[in-house]
Structures are given as C-alpha cells and as structure tokens.
Write a protein that holds these residues in place. Sequence first.
Motif, short mmCIF file in Angstrom:
data_model
loop_
_atom_site.label_atom_id
_atom_site.label_comp_id
_atom_site.label_asym_id
_atom_site.label_seq_id
_atom_site.Cartn_x
_atom_site.Cartn_y
_atom_site.Cartn_z
N LYS A 49 1.10 -1.45 0.23
CA LYS A 49 -0.93 -0.42 0.02
C LYS A 49 0.57 0.83 0.12
O LYS A 49 0.77 2.06 -0.56
N ASP A 50 2.56 0.82 1.21
CA ASP A 50 2.39 2.44 1.50
C ASP A 50 3.47 2.71 -0.73
O ASP A 50 3.61 3.63 -0.90
N ALA A 51 3.87 1.47 -1.08
CA ALA A 51 4.50 1.72 -2.82
C ALA A 51 3.70 2.77 -3.10
O ALA A 51 3.59 3.21 -4.11
N SER A 127 -1.32 22.50 -8.15
CA SER A 127 -0.75 21.40 -7.25
C SER A 127 -1.77 20.43 -8.14
O SER A 127 -2.88 20.30 -8.95
N VAL A 128 -2.14 19.07 -7.56
CA VAL A 128 -2.16 17.70 -8.05
C VAL A 128 -3.57 17.25 -7.02
O VAL A 128 -2.16 17.00 -6.25
N ASN A 129 -4.31 16.78 -6.96
CA ASN A 129 -5.25 16.03 -6.43
C ASN A 129 -5.98 15.32 -6.87
O ASN A 129 -5.92 14.85 -8.04
N VAL A 130 -5.77 13.96 -5.97
CA VAL A 130 -6.86 12.55 -6.03
C VAL A 130 -8.23 12.81 -4.99
O VAL A 130 -7.69 12.04 -4.10
N GLY A 131 -8.92 12.52 -5.62
CA GLY A 131 -10.02 12.59 -4.70
C GLY A 131 -10.77 13.68 -3.93
O GLY A 131 -10.75 13.52 -3.18
N GLY A 132 -10.13 14.75 -4.25
CA GLY A 132 -10.49 15.74 -3.03
C GLY A 132 -8.78 16.07 -2.55
O GLY A 132 -8.62 16.58 -1.61
N ASP A 133 -8.07 14.75 -2.45
CA ASP A 133 -6.79 14.78 -1.34
C ASP A 133 -5.34 15.26 -2.39
O ASP A 133 -5.32 14.87 -3.55
N GLU A 134 -4.78 16.31 -1.56
CA GLU A 134 -3.78 16.48 -2.56
C GLU A 134 -2.69 15.74 -2.32
O GLU A 134 -2.31 15.97 -1.21
N LEU A 135 -1.93 15.42 -3.46
CA LEU A 135 -0.49 15.27 -3.40
C LEU A 135 0.96 15.51 -3.23
O LEU A 135 1.63 15.32 -3.44
N TYR A 136 0.23 16.73 -4.51
CA TYR A 136 1.29 17.57 -4.94
C TYR A 136 1.47 18.88 -4.85
O TYR A 136 -0.44 19.38 -5.39
N PRO A 137 1.96 19.84 -4.85
CA PRO A 137 3.45 19.66 -3.86
C PRO A 137 3.29 18.97 -1.95
O PRO A 137 4.45 19.10 -1.96
N THR A 138 2.53 19.43 -1.88
CA THR A 138 2.39 18.59 -0.27
C THR A 138 1.26 17.77 -0.38
O THR A 138 0.06 17.73 0.21
N PRO A 139 1.88 16.54 -0.23
CA PRO A 139 0.84 15.24 -0.23
C PRO A 139 0.44 15.28 1.06
O PRO A 139 0.93 15.76 2.41
N VAL A 140 -1.48 14.90 1.76
CA VAL A 140 -1.74 15.22 2.74
C VAL A 140 -1.43 13.66 3.69
O VAL A 140 -1.32 12.60 2.31
N SER A 141 -1.49 13.70 4.53
CA SER A 141 -0.55 12.05 5.28
C SER A 141 -2.11 10.87 5.16
O SER A 141 -1.80 10.13 5.40
N THR A 142 -3.59 11.62 4.71
CA THR A 142 -4.87 10.91 5.14
C THR A 142 -4.97 10.10 3.71
O THR A 142 -5.43 8.64 2.79
N TYR A 143 -3.91 10.08 2.39
CA TYR A 143 -4.72 9.88 1.38
C TYR A 143 -4.07 8.22 1.09
O TYR A 143 -2.97 7.38 1.08
N GLY A 144 -4.88 7.14 0.81
CA GLY A 144 -4.25 5.85 0.61
C GLY A 144 -4.64 5.13 2.07
O GLY A 144 -4.30 3.80 1.80
N LYS A 145 -5.64 5.52 3.52
CA LYS A 145 -5.50 5.18 4.15
C LYS A 145 -6.66 4.77 4.84
O LYS A 145 -7.76 4.87 3.91
#
Length: 145
Positions: A49-51, A127-145
């Motif tokens: 999952k981390d990968a 900035s680039v988001n996925v489903g409302g979660d920002e991945l770049y430039p500052t990734p949110v810590s809740t993405y993918g969990k």
Amino acid sequence: MSNILKRIPKNKTNKIKRKGFTLIELIIVISIIGILAVITVPKFSGVLKDAKVKADIASAKVITDATYAQIAKGLIIPGTAVTTLDITQSATGGSKTITDYLQKVPTPKATSTANFTVVINSEGDVSVNVGGDELYPTPVSTYGK
C-alpha cells in the motif's frame, strides 16, 4: 545367525545411520514456517500500500512538471479564477494539452475511484489532487488509508 552378530564389532552395530527426518521434526518445521507466514503477510500488504501511495505521488510530480511546461510554452494560461483540469485518457481542452505532453496518462494506484486533477490558481501555482486529497506539492497524510 547369532554367530554372525558375534563377529560384527559392537561399535559398528551401534552406529547404524538412519536417513530422513522424523515426523516430529517435520511438524516443528512446518509450524515455524506457518508462524513466519502469519507475521509477514500483513507487513507485506502494508508495504504494498505504501508503494502504491508513493507511485501516485511520483505520478503527481510528473503531471505537475508537464503542466508547468505547458504554462511556460503558453499552451495553458492561468486565469483569474482557479482552473481545475481532469487528467484522463479522454481529456479535452487544457487537460488534453497535458495528456498529449505525457507519454502515458497515469492512473492512481492507491485508489480506483478517482482520477488525477490539476488545480491551477490565478498566480500560476499548480497542485495535483486525487479525489480531493492533495498529492503534490504537499501530500496529505490521509491519502491511501
């Protein structure tokens, strides 16, 4: 028959070698392998999952670089309001400009319910988001969990 046994030296009869493993030894080895499997399977799924999350962050960086390149070429012009572009195979407009620049349109690995979205503000920051979660430039810590 007893005469034959008397002729064999005693130290030779005591050293009869057995080949193979006993049933107890095999059961112990199998149980140790089972315990190791129980421990490693959850750790492997966490690593996997981390990968996937790190792969999505890397894809977001590539999309950001492509967007900045298109802004530098003048193909995308930041407006007075925030511009949102969806990055998909069937993109149109400014999104099509970005997807044409990329060799392959990336899809998120950690989630299958959303696509990459580029957000360009009026100052030209991307900035680039996925489903409302920002991945770049500052990734949110809740993405993918």
